[in-house]
Scaffold this active site. Structure first.
Site, PDB file in Angstrom:
ATOM      1  N   ALA A   1      -8.995   2.129   5.975  1.00  0.00           N
ATOM      2  CA  ALA A   1      -7.856   1.776   5.117  1.00  0.00           C
ATOM      3  C   ALA A   1      -7.242   0.460   5.591  1.00  0.00           C
ATOM      4  O   ALA A   1      -7.337   0.117   6.768  1.00  0.00           O
ATOM      5  CB  ALA A   1      -6.801   2.886   5.167  1.00  0.00           C
ATOM      6  N   MET A   2      -6.632  -0.269   4.648  1.00  0.00           N
ATOM      7  CA  MET A   2      -5.973  -1.532   4.996  1.00  0.00           C
ATOM      8  C   MET A   2      -4.645  -1.670   4.265  1.00  0.00           C
ATOM      9  O   MET A   2      -4.518  -1.245   3.122  1.00  0.00           O
ATOM     10  CB  MET A   2      -6.865  -2.721   4.620  1.00  0.00           C
ATOM     11  CG  MET A   2      -8.099  -2.794   5.455  1.00  0.00           C
ATOM     12  SD  MET A   2      -9.055  -4.288   5.217  1.00  0.00           S
ATOM     13  CE  MET A   2     -10.401  -3.912   6.343  1.00  0.00           C
TER      14      MET A   2
ATOM     15  N   GLY B   1       0.813  -1.213   0.000  1.00  0.00           N
ATOM     16  CA  GLY B   1       0.000   0.000   0.000  1.00  0.00           C
ATOM     17  C   GLY B   1       0.842   1.257   0.000  1.00  0.00           C
ATOM     18  O   GLY B   1       2.071   1.208   0.105  1.00  0.00           O
TER      19      GLY B   1
ATOM     20  N   ILE C   1       0.549   5.683   1.050  1.00  0.00           N
ATOM     21  CA  ILE C   1       0.640   6.482   2.270  1.00  0.00           C
ATOM     22  C   ILE C   1      -0.698   6.482   3.003  1.00  0.00           C
ATOM     23  O   ILE C   1      -1.760   6.469   2.379  1.00  0.00           O
ATOM     24  CB  ILE C   1       1.100   7.926   1.957  1.00  0.00           C
ATOM     25  CG1 ILE C   1       1.592   8.622   3.232  1.00  0.00           C
ATOM     26  CG2 ILE C   1      -0.004   8.736   1.271  1.00  0.00           C
ATOM     27  CD1 ILE C   1       2.514   9.788   2.962  1.00  0.00           C
TER      28      ILE C   1
ATOM     29  N   GLY D   1      -2.433  -4.094   9.265  1.00  0.00           N
ATOM     30  CA  GLY D   1      -3.862  -4.405   9.325  1.00  0.00           C
ATOM     31  C   GLY D   1      -4.748  -3.298   8.814  1.00  0.00           C
ATOM     32  O   GLY D   1      -4.592  -2.831   7.705  1.00  0.00           O
ATOM     33  N   PHE D   2      -5.676  -2.837   9.685  1.00  0.00           N
ATOM     34  CA  PHE D   2      -6.687  -1.871   9.229  1.00  0.00           C
ATOM     35  C   PHE D   2      -6.705  -0.643  10.131  1.00  0.00           C
ATOM     36  O   PHE D   2      -6.241  -0.678  11.265  1.00  0.00           O
ATOM     37  CB  PHE D   2      -8.084  -2.512   9.212  1.00  0.00           C
ATOM     38  CG  PHE D   2      -8.584  -2.960  10.557  1.00  0.00           C
ATOM     39  CD1 PHE D   2      -9.171  -2.060  11.445  1.00  0.00           C
ATOM     40  CD2 PHE D   2      -8.474  -4.294  10.963  1.00  0.00           C
ATOM     41  CE1 PHE D   2      -9.629  -2.467  12.695  1.00  0.00           C
ATOM     42  CE2 PHE D   2      -8.927  -4.707  12.214  1.00  0.00           C
ATOM     43  CZ  PHE D   2      -9.503  -3.787  13.076  1.00  0.00           C
TER      44      PHE D   2
ATOM     45  N   CYS E   1      -3.557   6.845   0.341  1.00  0.00           N
ATOM     46  CA  CYS E   1      -3.376   5.593  -0.407  1.00  0.00           C
ATOM     47  C   CYS E   1      -3.030   5.866  -1.871  1.00  0.00           C
ATOM     48  O   CYS E   1      -3.176   4.990  -2.723  1.00  0.00           O
ATOM     49  CB  CYS E   1      -4.628   4.707  -0.307  1.00  0.00           C
ATOM     50  SG  CYS E   1      -5.106   4.399   1.393  1.00  0.00           S
TER      51      CYS E   1
ATOM     52  N   TYR F   1      -2.647   7.756   7.010  1.00  0.00           N
ATOM     53  CA  TYR F   1      -2.555   8.547   8.238  1.00  0.00           C
ATOM     54  C   TYR F   1      -3.141   7.761   9.401  1.00  0.00           C
ATOM     55  O   TYR F   1      -4.161   7.084   9.251  1.00  0.00           O
ATOM     56  CB  TYR F   1      -3.340   9.862   8.062  1.00  0.00           C
ATOM     57  CG  TYR F   1      -3.714  10.520   9.372  1.00  0.00           C
ATOM     58  CD1 TYR F   1      -2.775  11.216  10.130  1.00  0.00           C
ATOM     59  CD2 TYR F   1      -5.021  10.428   9.870  1.00  0.00           C
ATOM     60  CE1 TYR F   1      -3.120  11.788  11.352  1.00  0.00           C
ATOM     61  CE2 TYR F   1      -5.372  11.004  11.093  1.00  0.00           C
ATOM     62  CZ  TYR F   1      -4.413  11.679  11.830  1.00  0.00           C
ATOM     63  OH  TYR F   1      -4.745  12.233  13.035  1.00  0.00           O
TER      64      TYR F   1
END
Length: 243
Positions: free
Chosen positions: A166-167, A96, A98, A179-180, A197, A100
């Protein structure tokens, strides 16, 4: 395939913890599992040591993390600006681009030996998404998958599609890392300093923004409890609190 499939997952809520020590802790847990798997290779099946699984929940102070395939130009703030907004920047070894992390966001790190469950990374990602889809559904939000993009989205296929979770994961010898990140009371202004992302034309959102109200500390705990329940159901796991 692991002959002693262990579906027990040790759960820890780390509270608020800086990103780097949380990452170091994950890496240690992962290394311990991999070391056990390497040992098992030299042992007859009946002597195999069962590998543990872990699931961490944590909240990080403001930090931007860039995955190994990510592009630094998606970080729009310079070092001076990062200081002003009290944020740090870390390069990490997950897939993945970038992302936050910050206060009001629930971050989940499953460190699982997938040989205890199923050896399929694609299925693993879809399962993680399913955990979040079921969780936010309890708040009246219809989470969806966006073709070709990981994470959980709202209003997929519409001009105002937006990502709420996001993951990004890494796996080594079928052991998972990272992870998430589910936006609950997240300060969405922090996303203005990045192209999340690496996706330019998509928005990000949070439960707070969608429900048009701040969630209480009790509700934050309730969301964590719901994540645990759905994780147990989706993965067919048994969660136990780590002492």
């Amino acid at each position: 395939m692991n002959t002693h499939q262990n579906k027990v997952v040790e759960f820890e809520d780390l509270g608020v913890k800086e990103y780097q020590p949380s990452w170091d802790y994950q890496e240690k847990l992962m290394k311990d599992i991999i070391d056990t798997k390497i040992k098992n290779r030299d042992l007859p099946a009946e002597q195999h040591i069962t590998t543990p699984n872990h699931f961490l929940l944590v909240e990080h102070p403001h930090v931007y993390t860039l995955g190994k395939s990510g592009h630094e130009e998606n970080m729009l703030a310079g070092m001076d600006q990062l200081k002003e907004i009290d944020a740090t920047f870390v390069k990490v070894n997950r897939g993945g681009d970038i992302t936050y992390h910050g206060y009001g966001q629930i971050v989940g790190y499953p460190i699982l030996d997938l040989e205890n469950f199923f050896t399929d990374i694609h299925k693993y990602m879809r399962n993680l998404e399913e955990v979040i889809i079921r969780t936010i559904n309890e708040y009246g939000l219809k989470g969806e998958r966006s073709p070709g993009e990981t994470g959980v989205w709202l209003d997929v296929g519409k001009p105002y599609a937006r990502k709420i979770c996001a993951m990004g994961v890494k796996a080594s010898r079928w052991v998972t890392l990272h992870g998430f990140a589910l936006n609950v009371n997240t300060d969405m202004r922090y996303f203005e300093y990045i192209i999340p992302c690496g996706i330019k034309d998509k928005q990000v959102t949070s439960l707070k923004r969608e429900l048009e109200r701040e969630l209480t500390p009790e509700e934050m705990e309730d969301i964590k409890a719901k994540i645990r329940k759905h994780f147990t159901d989706v993965f067919g796991a048994e969660l136990i609190n780590k002492n």
